[in-house]
Design a protein around this motif. Structure first.
Motif, PDB file in Angstrom:
ATOM      1  N   VAL A  31      10.319  -1.514  -2.810  1.00  0.00           N
ATOM      2  CA  VAL A  31      10.967  -1.650  -1.502  1.00  0.00           C
ATOM      3  C   VAL A  31      10.222  -0.824  -0.455  1.00  0.00           C
ATOM      4  CG1 VAL A  31      13.064  -1.147  -0.196  1.00  0.00           C
ATOM      5  CG2 VAL A  31      13.233  -2.230  -2.435  1.00  0.00           C
ATOM      6  N   ALA A  32       9.811   0.395  -0.824  1.00  0.00           N
ATOM      7  CA  ALA A  32       9.082   1.244   0.120  1.00  0.00           C
ATOM      8  C   ALA A  32       7.753   0.598   0.512  1.00  0.00           C
ATOM      9  CB  ALA A  32       8.850   2.622  -0.498  1.00  0.00           C
ATOM     10  N   GLN A  33       7.029   0.052  -0.467  1.00  0.00           N
ATOM     11  CA  GLN A  33       5.767  -0.622  -0.168  1.00  0.00           C
ATOM     12  C   GLN A  33       5.997  -1.849   0.712  1.00  0.00           C
ATOM     13  OE1 GLN A  33       4.343  -1.149  -4.248  1.00  0.00           O
ATOM     14  NE2 GLN A  33       2.677   0.277  -3.835  1.00  0.00           N
ATOM     15  N   ALA A  34       7.051  -2.615   0.405  1.00  0.00           N
ATOM     16  CA  ALA A  34       7.351  -3.794   1.213  1.00  0.00           C
ATOM     17  C   ALA A  34       7.709  -3.389   2.638  1.00  0.00           C
ATOM     18  CB  ALA A  34       8.504  -4.583   0.577  1.00  0.00           C
ATOM     19  N   GLY A  35       8.381  -2.247   2.791  1.00  0.00           N
ATOM     20  CA  GLY A  35       8.728  -1.781   4.125  1.00  0.00           C
ATOM     21  C   GLY A  35       7.504  -1.442   4.951  1.00  0.00           C
ATOM     22  N   ILE A  36       6.518  -0.773   4.339  1.00  0.00           N
ATOM     23  CA  ILE A  36       5.291  -0.423   5.064  1.00  0.00           C
ATOM     24  C   ILE A  36       4.518  -1.691   5.424  1.00  0.00           C
ATOM     25  CG2 ILE A  36       3.120   0.833   4.922  1.00  0.00           C
ATOM     26  CD1 ILE A  36       4.548   2.759   2.961  1.00  0.00           C
ATOM     27  N   SER A  67      -3.010  11.329   9.870  1.00  0.00           N
ATOM     28  CA  SER A  67      -4.136  11.053   8.972  1.00  0.00           C
ATOM     29  C   SER A  67      -4.510   9.577   8.941  1.00  0.00           C
ATOM     30  CB  SER A  67      -3.801  11.523   7.553  1.00  0.00           C
ATOM     31  OG  SER A  67      -2.675  10.833   7.051  1.00  0.00           O
ATOM     32  N   VAL A  68      -3.578   8.717   9.299  1.00  0.00           N
ATOM     33  CA  VAL A  68      -3.837   7.279   9.242  1.00  0.00           C
ATOM     34  C   VAL A  68      -4.332   6.739  10.577  1.00  0.00           C
ATOM     35  CG1 VAL A  68      -2.719   5.025   8.969  1.00  0.00           C
ATOM     36  CG2 VAL A  68      -2.220   6.856   7.346  1.00  0.00           C
ATOM     37  N   ALA A  69      -3.793   7.245  11.685  1.00  0.00           N
ATOM     38  CA  ALA A  69      -4.076   6.663  12.999  1.00  0.00           C
ATOM     39  C   ALA A  69      -5.512   6.939  13.437  1.00  0.00           C
ATOM     40  CB  ALA A  69      -3.100   7.226  14.034  1.00  0.00           C
ATOM     41  N   GLU A  70      -6.110   5.954  14.076  1.00  0.00           N
ATOM     42  CA  GLU A  70      -7.399   6.132  14.742  1.00  0.00           C
ATOM     43  C   GLU A  70      -7.200   7.078  15.937  1.00  0.00           C
ATOM     44  OE1 GLU A  70     -10.435   4.954  14.165  1.00  0.00           O
ATOM     45  OE2 GLU A  70      -9.924   3.836  12.344  1.00  0.00           O
ATOM     46  N   PRO A  71      -8.267   7.716  16.411  1.00  0.00           N
ATOM     47  CA  PRO A  71      -8.128   8.609  17.571  1.00  0.00           C
ATOM     48  C   PRO A  71      -7.409   7.907  18.731  1.00  0.00           C
ATOM     49  CG  PRO A  71     -10.315   8.821  16.620  1.00  0.00           C
ATOM     50  CD  PRO A  71      -9.653   7.694  15.895  1.00  0.00           C
ATOM     51  N   ARG A 124      -4.095  -0.019   3.965  1.00  0.00           N
ATOM     52  CA  ARG A 124      -4.783   0.511   2.790  1.00  0.00           C
ATOM     53  C   ARG A 124      -4.066   1.717   2.196  1.00  0.00           C
ATOM     54  NH1 ARG A 124      -9.437  -0.703   5.991  1.00  0.00           N
ATOM     55  NH2 ARG A 124      -9.542   1.468   6.707  1.00  0.00           N
ATOM     56  N   ALA A 125      -3.385   2.469   3.070  1.00  0.00           N
ATOM     57  CA  ALA A 125      -2.714   3.689   2.604  1.00  0.00           C
ATOM     58  C   ALA A 125      -1.278   3.437   2.143  1.00  0.00           C
ATOM     59  CB  ALA A 125      -2.712   4.728   3.727  1.00  0.00           C
ATOM     60  N   SER A 126      -0.803   2.193   2.216  1.00  0.00           N
ATOM     61  CA  SER A 126       0.618   1.917   1.941  1.00  0.00           C
ATOM     62  C   SER A 126       1.025   2.339   0.533  1.00  0.00           C
ATOM     63  CB  SER A 126       0.916   0.433   2.165  1.00  0.00           C
ATOM     64  OG  SER A 126       0.158  -0.364   1.268  1.00  0.00           O
ATOM     65  N   THR A 151       4.042   6.039  -2.829  1.00  0.00           N
ATOM     66  CA  THR A 151       4.084   6.960  -3.971  1.00  0.00           C
ATOM     67  C   THR A 151       4.568   8.337  -3.537  1.00  0.00           C
ATOM     68  OG1 THR A 151       2.282   5.776  -5.056  1.00  0.00           O
ATOM     69  CG2 THR A 151       2.707   8.035  -5.780  1.00  0.00           C
ATOM     70  N   ARG A 152       4.070   8.805  -2.397  1.00  0.00           N
ATOM     71  CA  ARG A 152       4.501  10.105  -1.886  1.00  0.00           C
ATOM     72  C   ARG A 152       5.979  10.084  -1.515  1.00  0.00           C
ATOM     73  NH1 ARG A 152       5.353  14.907  -2.551  1.00  0.00           N
ATOM     74  NH2 ARG A 152       5.751  16.152  -0.679  1.00  0.00           N
ATOM     75  N   ALA A 153       6.445   8.965  -0.948  1.00  0.00           N
ATOM     76  CA  ALA A 153       7.859   8.860  -0.583  1.00  0.00           C
ATOM     77  C   ALA A 153       8.747   8.975  -1.820  1.00  0.00           C
ATOM     78  CB  ALA A 153       8.115   7.546   0.145  1.00  0.00           C
ATOM     79  N   VAL A 154       8.340   8.282  -2.890  1.00  0.00           N
ATOM     80  CA  VAL A 154       9.129   8.352  -4.129  1.00  0.00           C
ATOM     81  C   VAL A 154       9.082   9.754  -4.714  1.00  0.00           C
ATOM     82  CG1 VAL A 154       9.299   7.477  -6.484  1.00  0.00           C
ATOM     83  CG2 VAL A 154       8.879   5.891  -4.598  1.00  0.00           C
ATOM     84  N   ALA A 155       7.932  10.421  -4.597  1.00  0.00           N
ATOM     85  CA  ALA A 155       7.836  11.806  -5.076  1.00  0.00           C
ATOM     86  C   ALA A 155       8.778  12.721  -4.300  1.00  0.00           C
ATOM     87  CB  ALA A 155       6.394  12.293  -4.956  1.00  0.00           C
ATOM     88  N   ARG A 156       8.867  12.503  -2.983  1.00  0.00           N
ATOM     89  CA  ARG A 156       9.802  13.293  -2.181  1.00  0.00           C
ATOM     90  C   ARG A 156      11.242  13.025  -2.596  1.00  0.00           C
ATOM     91  NH1 ARG A 156       9.171  14.752   3.152  1.00  0.00           N
ATOM     92  NH2 ARG A 156      11.423  15.142   3.024  1.00  0.00           N
ATOM     93  N   MET A 157      11.561  11.778  -2.858  1.00  0.00           N
ATOM     94  CA  MET A 157      12.910  11.446  -3.326  1.00  0.00           C
ATOM     95  C   MET A 157      13.213  12.188  -4.613  1.00  0.00           C
ATOM     96  SD  MET A 157      12.763   7.323  -2.706  1.00  0.00           S
ATOM     97  CE  MET A 157      12.177   6.636  -1.147  1.00  0.00           C
ATOM     98  N   ASP A 158      12.221  12.224  -5.510  1.00  0.00           N
ATOM     99  CA  ASP A 158      12.406  12.898  -6.792  1.00  0.00           C
ATOM    100  C   ASP A 158      12.605  14.399  -6.596  1.00  0.00           C
ATOM    101  OD1 ASP A 158      12.250  12.304  -9.776  1.00  0.00           O
ATOM    102  OD2 ASP A 158      10.870  13.996  -9.591  1.00  0.00           O
TER     103      ASP A 158
END
Length: 392
Positions: free
Chosen positions: A54-59, A113-117, A20-22, A27-34
């Motif tokens: 490509v980043a979304q496909a990787g996740i 933030s994504v992982a369950e306990p 769900r967070a992919s 988007t954050r990855a591309v922002a970091r690249m920028d």
């Protein structure tokens, strides 16, 4: 590629949250690249959007990989298949490594933030191991592209050289040569000779040309090696170096032209010279096509015949009867100036003066064996042509 071994996979709930967070992570990855990569900011919008996909496909591939631990990842198709092949041309391997590194860093930042306990460590290990698989897939993509590009370049180069040899004037020539990296390089000349018997000479010819500051196009045409040489500061020196990579026998250097589109004429002259070179066993290697004008003319080359008329016969006729008469006398006397002077009833110095004038006009010295041969053939052919004109 081997499976992950004994590391426990993230839970199904964690993988659902990651899925769900992919979009947000990509988007954050591309922002970091920028933010971190100036060259990425300068990329066109369409290419930046492909990087996002490509980043979304990787996740997504990471999630699928974690759900099926025993299945080898198929990252070349699953991840990089999302991008067109043009992106590989636009983004060099080093820059792609930077993109992958930043994406992995962003994914690692989102683990907590994504992982369950209790799932943070398994997810982080999965990201780390998956990044290794992505690195291998990246290398495979670029290696395959380089191999395919090399094969395509070889075919394109062969087409360009073949078109020049055949004298074709095609509108595609500038685009094809630009695709090969040839960007208005001048001056241009063509060398032809036998292909080496021990295999492919392309690499050796390229090294030889570049060591002389030039660029080349290389092709094999009817067992003859054809080299289009451009951009060399010293054409003669570069040609001599490149000629060392040809097979046994004569190597002929065509006339120098000012652009690649005119190289067809240089190739035609060089090929005509190669056919006629057997008539001059002691020719230097390489030998210029112009130096073989007598042999080419005798072999039936109309361009050589016209060149001899223009460069030798017409200038001698224009200089007046005394210069032409003196040249004929010296040729008939085997280069003996005193005998020629007696036959002409003039002083030997007069003969020398007239021969000097003839040499200035034609570039041929009547007392030099090669110059005498060129003058003799040119005048004989002119006499034959004149005789034909009387009969027709």
């Amino acid at each position: 590629m081997p499976a992950r071994g004994t590391d426990p996979p993230p839970s199904a709930a964690t993988l659902r949250r990651l899925e769900r967070a992919s979009g947000a992570i990509a988007t954050r990855a591309v922002a970091r690249m920028d933010e971190d990569l100036p060259w990425f900011r300068a990329m066109p919008a369409d290419q930046r959007s492909w990087v996002m996909l490509v980043a979304q496909a990787g996740i997504a591939s990471l999630v699928e990989w974690c759900r099926n631990p025993g299945r080898p990842p198929r990252l070349t198709g699953e991840v990089f298949g999302a991008a067109p092949r043009d992106l590989v041309r636009a983004v060099p391997l080093k820059q792609t490594v930077d993109l992958v590194k930043l994406t992995v860093e962003v994914m690692d930042d989102h683990v907590e933030s994504v992982a369950e306990p209790g799932d943070a460590v398994p997810l982080r290990m999965a990201v780390l191991q998956f990044s290794r698989e992505v690195a291998f897939a990246t290398a495979h993509v670029y290696a395959s592209f380089a191999e395919n590009r090399g094969a395509w370049d070889a075919r394109l180069e062969a087409l360009v050289v073949d078109a020049l040899v055949r004298g074709e004037r095609t509108e595609e020539l500038p685009g094809r040569t630009a695709a090969l990296g040839w960007a208005g390089t001048e001056p241009v000349t063509v060398l032809v000779g036998a292909a080496p018997p021990d295999g492919d000479a392309h690499a050796a010819v390229r090294r030889a040309a570049r060591s002389s500051g030039g660029e080349v196009l290389v092709g094999v045409h009817a067992e003859q090696l054809v080299v289009v040489l451009g951009g060399a500061e010293d054409v003669a020196a570069a040609a001599a170096r490149v000629a060392e990579e040809f097979g046994p026998g004569p190597v002929v250097l065509g006339p120098v032209v000012d652009r690649l589109s005119a190289a067809g004429g240089s190739a035609a002259a060089a090929l005509a010279g190669l056919r006629a070179a057997r008539a001059w066993p002691g020719a230097p290697r390489p030998v210029s096509a112009d130096a073989l004008l007598p042999e080419r003319a005798l072999d039936g080359d109309p361009l050589a015949r016209a060149a001899l008329s223009e460069r030798v016969v017409l200038p001698l006729r224009g200089a007046g009867g005394e210069v032409l008469e003196t040249v004929r006398a010296v040729l008939a006397g085997g280069g003996n100036l005193e005998a020629s002077a007696r036959a002409l009833f003039v002083h030997p110095n007069t003969v020398r003066y007239r021969l000097k004038r003839a040499a200035e006009l034609t570039g041929q010295v009547a007392t030099d064996p090669r110059g005498a041969w060129t003058l003799h053939v040119a005048l004989a052919l002119a006499d034959l042509d004149g005789g034909r004109s009387l009969w027709h």
